[in-house]
Design a protein around this motif. Structure first.
Motif, mmCIF file in Angstrom:
data_model
loop_
_atom_site.group_PDB
_atom_site.id
_atom_site.type_symbol
_atom_site.label_atom_id
_atom_site.label_comp_id
_atom_site.label_asym_id
_atom_site.label_seq_id
_atom_site.Cartn_x
_atom_site.Cartn_y
_atom_site.Cartn_z
ATOM 1 N N THR A 160 23.398 -14.743 -11.159
ATOM 2 C CA THR A 160 24.942 -14.930 -10.350
ATOM 3 C C THR A 160 24.882 -14.275 -9.049
ATOM 4 O O THR A 160 25.543 -13.474 -8.725
ATOM 5 C CB THR A 160 25.974 -14.179 -11.446
ATOM 6 O OG1 THR A 160 25.589 -12.748 -11.393
ATOM 7 C CG2 THR A 160 26.028 -14.819 -12.599
ATOM 8 N N ARG A 164 29.470 -12.428 -10.840
ATOM 9 C CA ARG A 164 29.905 -12.914 -11.988
ATOM 10 C C ARG A 164 31.261 -13.420 -11.902
ATOM 11 O O ARG A 164 32.140 -12.833 -11.549
ATOM 12 C CB ARG A 164 29.835 -11.910 -13.183
ATOM 13 C CG ARG A 164 30.215 -12.239 -14.481
ATOM 14 C CD ARG A 164 30.143 -11.410 -15.819
ATOM 15 N NE ARG A 164 30.321 -12.060 -17.036
ATOM 16 C CZ ARG A 164 29.922 -11.524 -18.290
ATOM 17 N NH1 ARG A 164 29.491 -10.312 -18.305
ATOM 18 N NH2 ARG A 164 30.089 -12.473 -19.046
ATOM 19 N N GLU A 169 31.205 -17.662 -15.921
ATOM 20 C CA GLU A 169 30.379 -16.660 -17.195
ATOM 21 C C GLU A 169 30.973 -15.858 -18.090
ATOM 22 O O GLU A 169 30.481 -14.936 -18.823
ATOM 23 C CB GLU A 169 29.170 -15.860 -16.353
ATOM 24 C CG GLU A 169 28.407 -16.645 -15.615
ATOM 25 C CD GLU A 169 28.633 -16.867 -14.275
ATOM 26 O OE1 GLU A 169 27.938 -17.858 -13.705
ATOM 27 O OE2 GLU A 169 29.308 -16.158 -13.578
#
Ligand SMILES: Cc1ncc(C[n+]2csc(CCOP(=O)(O)OP(=O)(O)O)c2C)c(N)n1
Ligand code: SF4
Length: 263
Positions: A160, A164, A169
């Motif tokens: 990532t 994130r 995600e």
């Protein structure tokens, strides 16, 4: 060695637990960990807790795959290395064959709640009388710092690179809180090791988790937050500060369940 050096008075503040191996070759093992990694402290607090409870010679450790798995070589007790994520399955079998023994797993967060989510939920559902200790370093340490279920929102990992994102995600998984919702759980807590006081509190959590198993109450669980300075791209000191500022804001510390009897 000069006379002055020889005469320096040394006060022993704390001894090495007997369960922690002390052979010279252990230096090679400790060198496998990056500078500032706190996983070795997890081994130490497990050894201290078992010794204080007087059950060190009657315990079986079930390891895992990953940086946390290196700990399997550090303790002088019966140990088993399972396939990635299968610790609770192996611990279940061992506990059922040896009910008088303290059986515990030590697992990374990826091992425990990503690839090993099924075995964990299975053991929780069956209310196995085992202890699971999950090391939460917010990423897959060994394999290069990929996203784990525990990665913080916005945290940059190798998978990532922009941080994130909840829309892509999802959100961080709160394992200790989830474990506490199961009826067969006797104990669930989350501690960290970023200050000496937190080390002592977390050790108390681990000791209580083992105690609930010894009493035969039910499943017990401790999540331990540890620094992974290399994959967090921080100095070891900055990594401890980051735990105090950011990680425990997402993952509050404390006991989520502690019962001595389950109906
Ligand atoms: C079945 C299987 N899948 C994938 C891997 C590769 N692998 C090894 S360690 C690891 C991740 C470990 O991360 P974590 O459990 O969080 O432990 P840490 O290294 O952070 O302690 C992965 C995916 C493997 N060894 N076996
Ligand atoms: S990668 Fe992270 S968890 Fe693995 S040894 Fe290095 S600091 Fe520790």
């Amino acid at each position: 060695m000069s006379e002055t050096t020889k005469n320096i008075a040394r006060e022993v503040v704390v001894e090495k637990p007997l369960l922690l191996r002390g052979e010279a070759w252990m230096d090679i093992l400790w060198d496998l960990f990056c500078p500032g990694c706190q996983i070795p402290l997890v081994g130490r607090l497990i050894a201290e807790s078992l010794e204080e409870l007087g059950v060190g010679s009657n315990a079986i450790m079930v390891g895992c795959v990953g940086c946390t798995g290196i700990l399997i070589a550090s303790l002088t007790m019966d140990r088993v290395s399972p396939a990635h994520g299968r610790g609770p399955d192996v611990a279940t079998a061992l506990k059922r064959i040896h009910p008088e023994t303290v059986v515990f797993t030590v697992q990374g967060d990826g091992d425990c709640i990503a690839i090993g989510a099924g075995p964990l939920i299975g053991a929780l559902t069956r209310a196995e009388k085992i202890t699971v200790i999950m090391v939460n370093n917010t990423n897959y340490g060994t394999t290069g710092g990929q996203l784990a279920p525990t990665t913080l929102t916005g945290q940059v990992t190798s998978t990532t690179p922009k941080g994130r994102s909840p829309s892509a995600e999802g959100y961080p998984v709160h394992t200790a809180e989830m474990v506490a919702t199961f009826r067969g759980t006797a104990y669930s807590a989350r501690g960290s090791l970023h200050t000496p006081a937190d080390y002592q509190r977390t050790k108390k959590y681990v000791r209580t988790a083992f105690q609930r198993q010894i009493e035969g109450v039910g499943f017990s669980f401790v999540e331990v937050i540890t620094a992974c300075p290399v994959n967090w791209h921080m100095t070891p000191v900055k990594a401890l500060e980051w735990i105090g500022e950011k990680v425990i804001a997402e993952f509050p510390l404390g006991e989520f369940k502690n019962v001595t009897h389950i109906e």
